[in-house]
Design a protein around this motif. Structure first.
Motif, short mmCIF file in Angstrom:
data_model
loop_
_atom_site.label_atom_id
_atom_site.label_comp_id
_atom_site.label_asym_id
_atom_site.label_seq_id
_atom_site.Cartn_x
_atom_site.Cartn_y
_atom_site.Cartn_z
N ALA A 92 0.83 -1.21 0.00
CA ALA A 92 0.00 0.00 0.00
C ALA A 92 0.87 1.26 0.00
N ALA A 93 1.94 1.25 0.76
CA ALA A 93 2.79 2.44 0.88
C ALA A 93 3.58 2.72 -0.40
N THR A 94 3.95 1.67 -1.10
CA THR A 94 4.80 1.85 -2.28
C THR A 94 4.04 1.79 -3.60
N GLY A 95 2.82 1.27 -3.55
CA GLY A 95 2.05 1.12 -4.80
C GLY A 95 2.55 -0.04 -5.64
N VAL A 96 3.31 -0.94 -5.04
CA VAL A 96 3.82 -2.12 -5.73
C VAL A 96 3.01 -3.32 -5.25
N SER A 97 2.64 -4.20 -6.17
CA SER A 97 1.82 -5.34 -5.79
C SER A 97 2.55 -6.27 -4.84
N LYS A 98 1.78 -7.00 -4.04
CA LYS A 98 2.38 -7.96 -3.12
C LYS A 98 3.18 -9.00 -3.90
N ALA A 99 2.66 -9.45 -5.02
CA ALA A 99 3.36 -10.45 -5.83
C ALA A 99 4.73 -9.93 -6.28
N GLU A 100 4.77 -8.67 -6.70
CA GLU A 100 6.04 -8.09 -7.15
C GLU A 100 7.02 -7.96 -5.99
N LEU A 101 6.52 -7.57 -4.82
CA LEU A 101 7.40 -7.48 -3.65
C LEU A 101 7.97 -8.85 -3.29
N ILE A 102 7.15 -9.88 -3.37
CA ILE A 102 7.62 -11.23 -3.08
C ILE A 102 8.67 -11.65 -4.11
N ARG A 103 8.41 -11.39 -5.41
CA ARG A 103 9.39 -11.73 -6.45
C ARG A 103 10.71 -11.02 -6.19
N ARG A 104 10.64 -9.73 -5.85
CA ARG A 104 11.87 -8.97 -5.58
C ARG A 104 12.63 -9.55 -4.40
N GLY A 105 11.90 -9.91 -3.35
CA GLY A 105 12.54 -10.49 -2.17
C GLY A 105 13.24 -11.81 -2.48
N ILE A 106 12.58 -12.65 -3.24
CA ILE A 106 13.19 -13.93 -3.63
C ILE A 106 14.42 -13.69 -4.49
N SER A 107 14.31 -12.77 -5.42
CA SER A 107 15.44 -12.44 -6.29
C SER A 107 16.63 -11.93 -5.48
N MET A 108 16.37 -11.06 -4.51
CA MET A 108 17.44 -10.54 -3.67
C MET A 108 18.11 -11.67 -2.88
N LEU A 109 17.32 -12.57 -2.34
CA LEU A 109 17.85 -13.69 -1.57
C LEU A 109 18.74 -14.57 -2.44
N LEU A 110 18.27 -14.90 -3.63
CA LEU A 110 19.03 -15.79 -4.51
C LEU A 110 20.27 -15.10 -5.06
N ASP A 111 20.18 -13.81 -5.36
CA ASP A 111 21.34 -13.07 -5.86
C ASP A 111 22.44 -12.98 -4.80
N ALA A 112 22.05 -12.93 -3.53
CA ALA A 112 23.02 -12.80 -2.44
C ALA A 112 23.55 -14.15 -1.98
N SER A 113 23.02 -15.23 -2.51
CA SER A 113 23.43 -16.57 -2.08
C SER A 113 24.91 -16.81 -2.35
N GLU A 114 25.57 -17.43 -1.39
CA GLU A 114 26.99 -17.76 -1.52
C GLU A 114 27.18 -19.11 -2.21
N ARG A 115 26.10 -19.82 -2.44
CA ARG A 115 26.19 -21.14 -3.06
C ARG A 115 26.76 -21.03 -4.46
N PRO A 116 27.73 -21.89 -4.81
CA PRO A 116 28.31 -21.80 -6.15
C PRO A 116 27.26 -22.06 -7.23
#
Length: 80
Positions: free
Chosen positions: A21-45
């Motif tokens: 509500a505060a950002t005007g970004v859908s919940k689905a998009e926020l979830i996708r962004r969060g998952i992407s951030m987690l996977l991009d930061a992964s140390e796994r080879p």
């Protein structure tokens, strides 16, 4: 895109609703962004091996080649 169901604790759902509500970004998009951030930061080879070359002995059209590549990527993703 593929639809996936995720169960969230009530507190996380409330926070997600507020952020959407505060950002005007859908919940689905926020979830996708969060998952992407987690996977991009992964140390796994990462296995960034090149895609295989297919030699079937016959020519194939673009749809057949696309399907072969899709299946290969799907198999690799399942192993991760």
């Amino acid at each position: 895109m593929v639809k996936t169901t995720v169960y969230l604790p009530d507190e996380l759902e409330v926070r997600l609703d507020a952020e959407a509500a505060a950002t005007g970004v859908s919940k689905a998009e926020l979830i996708r962004r969060g998952i992407s951030m987690l996977l991009d930061a992964s140390e796994r080879p990462r296995n960034d091996a090149p895609l295989p070359v297919f030699h079937s002995g016959r020519s194939r059209d673009a749809d057949e080649m696309r399907e072969d590549i899709y299946q290969q990527i799907k198999r690799r993703s399942a192993r991760r």
